[in-house]
Design an enzyme around this catalytic site. Structure first.
Site: not given
Ligand code: AMP
Ligand code: MG
Length: 491
Positions: A111, A250-251
Site C-alpha cells: 500500500k 469499498d472499505n
Molecule cells: P480510501 O479513502 O483510502 O479508502 O481510498 C478511496 C479510493 O481512493 C481508493 O480507490 C484508493 O485507491 C484511492 N486513493 C486514495 N489515496 C490515493 C492516492 N494517494 N493515490 C491514488 N489513489 C488513492
Molecule cells: Mg479504501
C-alpha cells in the site's frame, strides 16, 4: 535460487476485467522501519531475508519477487452514500497470495507503492503517518482478538510525498484474508456483468465461505454468511470503543475482516456520538452509527447478488430482505453477550441489557473513560476497595455508586467466584488500546526520524489484556491538552 515467497495466486487467474496488471513503481532509497517477524513466520516467509537489502526492496516495491503476479484490483463503492462506479486500487498493488502455516490463503499487498490505472488524480503514494497509524491499529486489533487485516512491514521510501506539507513517503505491506470488498461486487453489478458477478461470488464462496458451496442455495448462503460476520464484527468494534471512520462500501471486506484503516480511532470518554474523522462532517460514521451503516452496506451487497439469488427479481428481493432482517438479531446477541462478559456475568438474565445500558448512560453523562471503566470494573469484582479508582472516572462519582448497587445485586445472582470473575473480565476488558494521543505522538516522532516510541507502543499493544505495570502510563487517557479531536485520512 530459493523461493522467498511461497506464492500461490488465485485472484490473478480470474478474468482480465477483475484487475489491471501493474508493477510497483521503484523508489529511491528504501529503508525498513518495522518488520513483523512473528507474522512473517506465520506466512512461511523468512524474516531474516525480508530484513535483508533484497527483501526491503521487495517491501518497497523496488523489486518484484519471483512468483508474484502484481495487480491492482478493480472495485466500485459508495463513499459517504454516493456511488462511484470505478474506484479500484489507486495506491495499492496485490503481489500475490500465500497459504499460511494454518493453510489459510492470505493476500500480500503493498500500500503506497505507486500509481495504477485506478489512481485517478492521486499519486499512488502513502505518507508515513497513515502507514504508522494503520500498522499500529491493525496490529492492536489483532491482539484484541478482532478480525482484521494485518501489517507485515513498513518501509520509508526515501522520497517525499506532497500532502498539505511535504511528508516522508512510506509503503505498508498489508496481509488480508482477501481484499475483496462489497465494492468489488458493486463494480460488476454497475456494469450488469452477471457472468463476472457469478465468477466473483464463486471465488468468494470457495475462499471464505466453503460451507455455502454445499448449501441448497449457495448465493443465499453467501449473503447470510457475510451478514453474520459483518454483524459480529461491528459488535466487536463497539465493545472496544473502535471507530472505523470511513465505512464506505469499498472499505467493507466480504471476508468479515476490519479493513482500510484511515482516520480510525478509539474513543477515550464514552460518547456514542464520537466522530474523529475530519471529513465525516455529518457524523455518518460516528461510533454508535456503525451497526446501522454496516446494515446499509450489507444492503448494497445484497443488491448486487439479486440476479444470483433468484431469476425473478421480486422473489430475489424478498429473499434478500428476509436475510437482511436477520442482521439486528445477530448484532444484538453478539453485542449483548459481549456486554455481559464486560460486566463479568457468567449467566444471562432478561434485565442485563438494561443494566449495561444504565452503566453506559452514566458513563456518557459523566465523561467516564470507556476502556478504564471496564478494566477497573474487573478490579472491583475482585476487591471492592477498587471502587475508589473506578468512581473517580465519573465527573459525579455518585452516578457510579448508584449503578454499582444494581451491579452488585446482580452479581449475587450469578454463579462463579470473585477470582474467576475478575480473570474473565480482564480477558475481555483491555488495559491497553491505541489511544489516539499516543498514536499521534508516535507519528510525530517517526516523522522526525525517531521510531523508538513506535516500537514501544507496539510492544505494549501486543499484550492488551496484561497489566504491564512498567507501562501503566500507556493505559491513561489523554490529559486535557493531549486530547486529539480530529484524525485525517492522509490520502
Ligand atoms: P480510501 O479513502 O483510502 O479508502 O481510498 C478511496 C479510493 O481512493 C481508493 O480507490 C484508493 O485507491 C484511492 N486513493 C486514495 N489515496 C490515493 C492516492 N494517494 N493515490 C491514488 N489513489 C488513492
Ligand atoms: Mg479504501
Amino acid at each position: 535460487m530459493t523461493i522467498q515467497f511461497p506464492f500461490d495466486n488465485s485472484y490473478a487467474t480470474l478474468p482480465a476485467n477483475f484487475y489491471a496488471r501493474v508493477a510497483p513503481t521503484p523508489v529511491a532509497a528504501p529503508r525498513l522501519i518495522k518488520l513483523n517477524r512473528p507474522l512473517a513466520e506465520q506466512l512461511g516467509i523468512d524474516a531474516d531475508w525480508l530484513a535483508s537489502p533484497e527483501g526491503v526492496e521487495v517491501l518497497a516495491g523496488k523489486r518484484v519477487p519471483d512468483g508474484a503476479d502484481p495487480l491492482a484490483m478493480a472495485y466500485a463503492g459508495h463513499q459517504f452514500g454516493h456511488f462511484t462506479p470505478q474506484l479500484g486500487d489507486g495506491r495499492a498493488i496485490l503481489l500475490g497470495e500465500v497459504l499460511d502455516r494454518d493453510g489459510v490463503r492470505r493476500d500480500i499487498q503493498l500500500k503506497g507503492s505507486g500509481p495504477t490505472p485506478f489512481s485517478r488524480r492521486g499519486d499512488g503514494r502513502a505518507a508515513l503517518g497513515p502507514v504508522i497509524r494503520e500498522y499500529i491499529v491493525s496490529e492492536a486489533m489483532f491482539a484484541l482478538g478482532i478480525p482484521t487485516t494485518r501489517s507485515l512491514a513498513a518501509v520509508i521510501t526515501g522520497e517525499l510525498v506532497q500532502r498539505e506539507t511535504m511528508l516522508p513517503g512510506a509503503v505498508l505491506t498489508r496481509i488480508a484474508a482477501s481484499h475483496i470488498r462489497v465494492g468489488t461486487f458493486q463494480f460488476f453489478a454497475a456494469r450488469e456483468d452477471s457472468e463476472a458477478l457469478r465468477h466473483l461470488a464463486d471465488h468468494v464462496i470457495a475462499r471464505h465461505y466453503p460451507d455455502a458451496a454445499a448449501a441448497e442455495y449457495p448465493y443465499r448462503a453467501l449473503l447470510a454468511g457475510v451478514i453474520q460476520r459483518q454483524a459480529e464484527l461491528v459488535a466487536r468494534w463497539l465493545l472496544v470503543g473502535f471507530i472505523h471512520g470511513v465505512m464506505n462500501t469499498d472499505n467493507s471486506s466480504v471476508s468479515g475482516e476490519t479493513i482500510d484503516y484511515g482516520p480510525c480511532a478509539f474513543m477515550d470518554d464514552y460518547d456514542p456520538a464520537t466522530v474523529f474523522s475530519s471529513i465525516d462532517e455529518q457524523g455518518r460514521y460516528a461510533y454508535a452509527n456503525q451497526p446501522r451503516i454496516t446494515l446499509w452496506n450489507l444492503t448494497r451487497f445484497a443488491e448486487t447478488l439479486l440476479p444470483l439469488i433468484d431469476p425473478d427479481q421480486k422473489t430475489a428481493i424478498e429473499i434478500a430482505q428476509g436475510l437482511l432482517a436477520g442482521f439486528s438479531d445477530i448484532f444484538d446477541s453478539a453485542y449483548q453477550a459481549g456486554l455481559r462478559r464486560k460486566l463479568g456475568l457468567f449467566s444471562a438474565r432478561p434485565d442485563d441489557a438494561l443494566l449495561a445500558q444504565d452503566l453506559l448512560a452514566a458513563m456518557a453523562a459523566n465523561q467516564a473513560d470507556f476502556t478504564l471503566t471496564f478494566r477497573r470494573l474487573g478490579d472491583a469484582a475482585l476487591d471492592p476497595a477498587g471502587d475508589a479508582a473506578l468512581r473517580d472516572l465519573f465527573t459525579d462519582p455518585v452516578a457510579f455508586d448508584t449503578w454499582a448497587v444494581k451491579w452488585k445485586a446482580r452479581l449475587v445472582l450469578d454463579p462463579g467466584d470473585a477470582l474467576a470473575r475478575h480473570q474473565a473480565m480482564q480477558a475481555v476488558n483491555p488495559a491497553f488500546i491505541p489511544r489516539n494521543h499516543r498514536v499521534e505522538a508516535v507519528i510525530q516522532a517517526a516523522t522526525a526520524g525517531d521510531y523508538a516510541p513506535f516500537e514501544a507502543l507496539l510492544a505494549v499493544l501486543a499484550r492488551p489484556f496484561e497489566n504491564q505495570p512498567a507501562y501503566a502510563g500507556y493505559a491513561d487517557p489523554p490529559l486535557p491538552d493531549q486530547r486529539v479531536m480530529q484524525t485525517f485520512c492522509g490520502t
